[in-house]
Scaffold this active site. Sequence first.
Site, short mmCIF file in Angstrom:
data_model
loop_
_atom_site.label_atom_id
_atom_site.label_comp_id
_atom_site.label_asym_id
_atom_site.label_seq_id
_atom_site.Cartn_x
_atom_site.Cartn_y
_atom_site.Cartn_z
CD GLU A 58 -15.12 0.50 10.04
OE1 GLU A 58 -14.09 -0.18 9.97
OE2 GLU A 58 -15.33 1.49 9.32
CB CYS A 96 -15.58 4.54 5.21
SG CYS A 96 -15.81 5.72 3.90
CE LYS A 109 -1.94 -4.00 -0.97
NZ LYS A 109 -3.00 -4.88 -1.47
CD GLU A 162 -9.70 10.15 3.68
OE1 GLU A 162 -10.62 9.94 4.50
OE2 GLU A 162 -9.54 11.24 3.12
P1 NAD Z 1 -7.48 -3.08 5.39
O1 NAD Z 1 -6.85 -2.10 6.28
O2 NAD Z 1 -7.51 -4.51 5.81
O3 NAD Z 1 -6.77 -3.08 3.95
C1 NAD Z 1 -6.65 -1.91 3.17
C2 NAD Z 1 -5.45 -2.06 2.23
O4 NAD Z 1 -4.25 -2.09 3.00
C3 NAD Z 1 -5.46 -3.32 1.39
O5 NAD Z 1 -5.00 -3.01 0.09
C4 NAD Z 1 -4.48 -4.22 2.12
O6 NAD Z 1 -3.87 -5.20 1.31
C5 NAD Z 1 -3.46 -3.20 2.59
N1 NAD Z 1 -2.64 -3.62 3.74
C6 NAD Z 1 -2.92 -4.57 4.67
N2 NAD Z 1 -1.92 -4.63 5.60
C7 NAD Z 1 -1.01 -3.70 5.24
C8 NAD Z 1 0.23 -3.26 5.80
N3 NAD Z 1 0.73 -3.80 6.93
N4 NAD Z 1 0.90 -2.25 5.19
C9 NAD Z 1 0.40 -1.67 4.08
N5 NAD Z 1 -0.75 -2.05 3.50
C10 NAD Z 1 -1.46 -3.06 4.07
O7 NAD Z 1 -8.96 -2.57 5.11
P2 NAD Z 1 -10.13 -3.28 4.30
O8 NAD Z 1 -10.74 -4.36 5.10
O9 NAD Z 1 -9.65 -3.60 2.93
O10 NAD Z 1 -11.18 -2.08 4.14
C11 NAD Z 1 -12.16 -1.79 5.09
C12 NAD Z 1 -11.76 -0.60 5.93
O11 NAD Z 1 -11.52 0.54 5.12
C13 NAD Z 1 -12.85 -0.19 6.90
O12 NAD Z 1 -12.28 0.07 8.16
C14 NAD Z 1 -13.41 1.10 6.29
O13 NAD Z 1 -14.00 1.98 7.21
C15 NAD Z 1 -12.18 1.68 5.68
N6 NAD Z 1 -12.53 2.67 4.66
C16 NAD Z 1 -12.32 3.99 4.91
C17 NAD Z 1 -12.69 4.96 3.97
C18 NAD Z 1 -12.46 6.42 4.20
O14 NAD Z 1 -12.52 7.18 3.24
N7 NAD Z 1 -12.20 6.86 5.42
C19 NAD Z 1 -13.28 4.54 2.77
C20 NAD Z 1 -13.49 3.19 2.56
C21 NAD Z 1 -13.11 2.24 3.50
#
Ligand code: NAD
Length: 485
Positions: free
Chosen positions: A377, A278, A171, A244
């Site tokens: 963050e 990230c 997804k 992650e």
């Molecule tokens: P997010 O948590 O809003 O969404 C990530 C994914 O989760 C999306 O596909 C979203 O549709 C899905 N999602 C949302 N609610 C959900 C639920 N209840 N159950 C299951 N899936 C759900 O994050 P974002 O805004 O898309 O991305 C930014 C974040 O990602 C930042 O915090 C960043 O630090 C982190 N990030 C971490 C890494 C790493 O390797 N540690 C890498 C890149 C980004």
Amino acid sequence: MPNMLIDGAFVGSSGGELFAVHNPASEELLDHVPRATVEDARRAVAAANTAFKQWRKTSAHEKAELLHEIAHKMRAHTDDLAMLMTLEGGKPLLENRDEIGWCAACFDYYAELQRNTRGRVIPSVEPSQLAMVLKEPYGVVACIVPWNYPLLLMSWKVAPALAAGNAVVLKPSEMTPLSSLRFAEICCDHLPPGVLNMLTGFGDVGRELVVSPATHLIAFTGSFETGREIARLAAERVKKTHLELGGKDAFIVAEDADLDVAVPGVAWAALLNAGQVCTSTERVYVQQSIAKEFTERLVAFVATLRLGPGIEPSTDIGPLVGARYRDKVENQVEEARAKGARILTGGKRPPQFERGYFYEPTVLTGVDHSYRLMREETFGPTIPIMSYDSFDEAIALANDCDYGLGANLYTNDPKKVKQYYEEVKAGTCWVNDPLTDNDAGPFGGMKFSGGARELGEEGLEEFLETKHVHWDFEMAKKSWWYPYA
Ligand code: NAD
């Protein structure tokens, strides 16, 4: 309009609904994609379970060939993939072209590494026995990823998950479905139906993948808040998660640092992808003796950077991905300003852009750890700077944070380097070369950044379960009921 991939076929949503995808640089409509339903998620999971039965038996040789073919095809499609990523995600085109290269390299890396997947024979209890430790796939892995490096973060999960013999339901983020669906088209040509499925949708679909009794591992990259919710749901089902999450990386600059290198290096670590990495540097600690000169030079350097749409070759920094992400950056900066921070450059939306989610790269001083800008963050183009006296103090400041994803240091003093990598709680510690990835180097976090590891041998291990086989081949010799008699 592109469609989702379920069981080898490109299909619309069972609910018939679509959602719109916009260009963050212009706010213009790009396209519509299917909005997957919970029913679609169930169908994809069922297809993956069926496909897994054969896929797990695929030889290492054949898997290697297929994964190399995907890598090859991704390289051949660098132009169209990178363009879609820039249009929907905002990241400059050149950076996205690089990202495709890293994706392909990741598929090549796991194509070869899985050839060496091995268990071991361990000493048996009796001579008539064979005792083995085996590695096997989980089954169906749900991979849920964000938008900031949409195809790279997918590749870091999909390549090792498939290499390990799992089937995948993927997804992507609702912000970047167009490049993700193109990625699915590329992969699907080389994989049996159902081995890789892709659902475009929102959190409800991700949640269904987590709670489904027919998914066996949840591999998630995203925010701390979503990760914690997934961890809670998975724990209730005793399901393995691979998390992650976010970061708040510190950059320590010691007084012996060469400022010709350190100034652009810190700017790069903080402003790459408009700070939406990230492992973006979100806190800078500079030794007092050089703080004034470092800050002045950094402000002068940042003022030369050019904002603009990612498709323009002159652009250094593109827009933020959406309004709510810009609002978050703005709120943190405004709170800092109200509390007395000095904004040395930036601190506002650029007046030259009427549309698009741009925010000027912003350098601030006069902050401390009571500010949200220094604790939460930010995920935007901000560089808050504090000074320190002793190196012990710098390490303590770096560690005074809920997150522990990455950390950076500029110094040529080996004593400082050793103290830094021994004492800083972060999954990756870079020294004098910020944000460099290495396919063989495990990547992941500590503390609130989640404990999973991607890349390297650890990145394959995450997708393999361990089984102990105990085999007595002289069954007739022993009756187990009742051995104590
Ligand atoms: P997010 O948590 O809003 O969404 C990530 C994914 O989760 C999306 O596909 C979203 O549709 C899905 N999602 C949302 N609610 C959900 C639920 N209840 N159950 C299951 N899936 C759900 O994050 P974002 O805004 O898309 O991305 C930014 C974040 O990602 C930042 O915090 C960043 O630090 C982190 N990030 C971490 C890494 C790493 O390797 N540690 C890498 C890149 C980004």
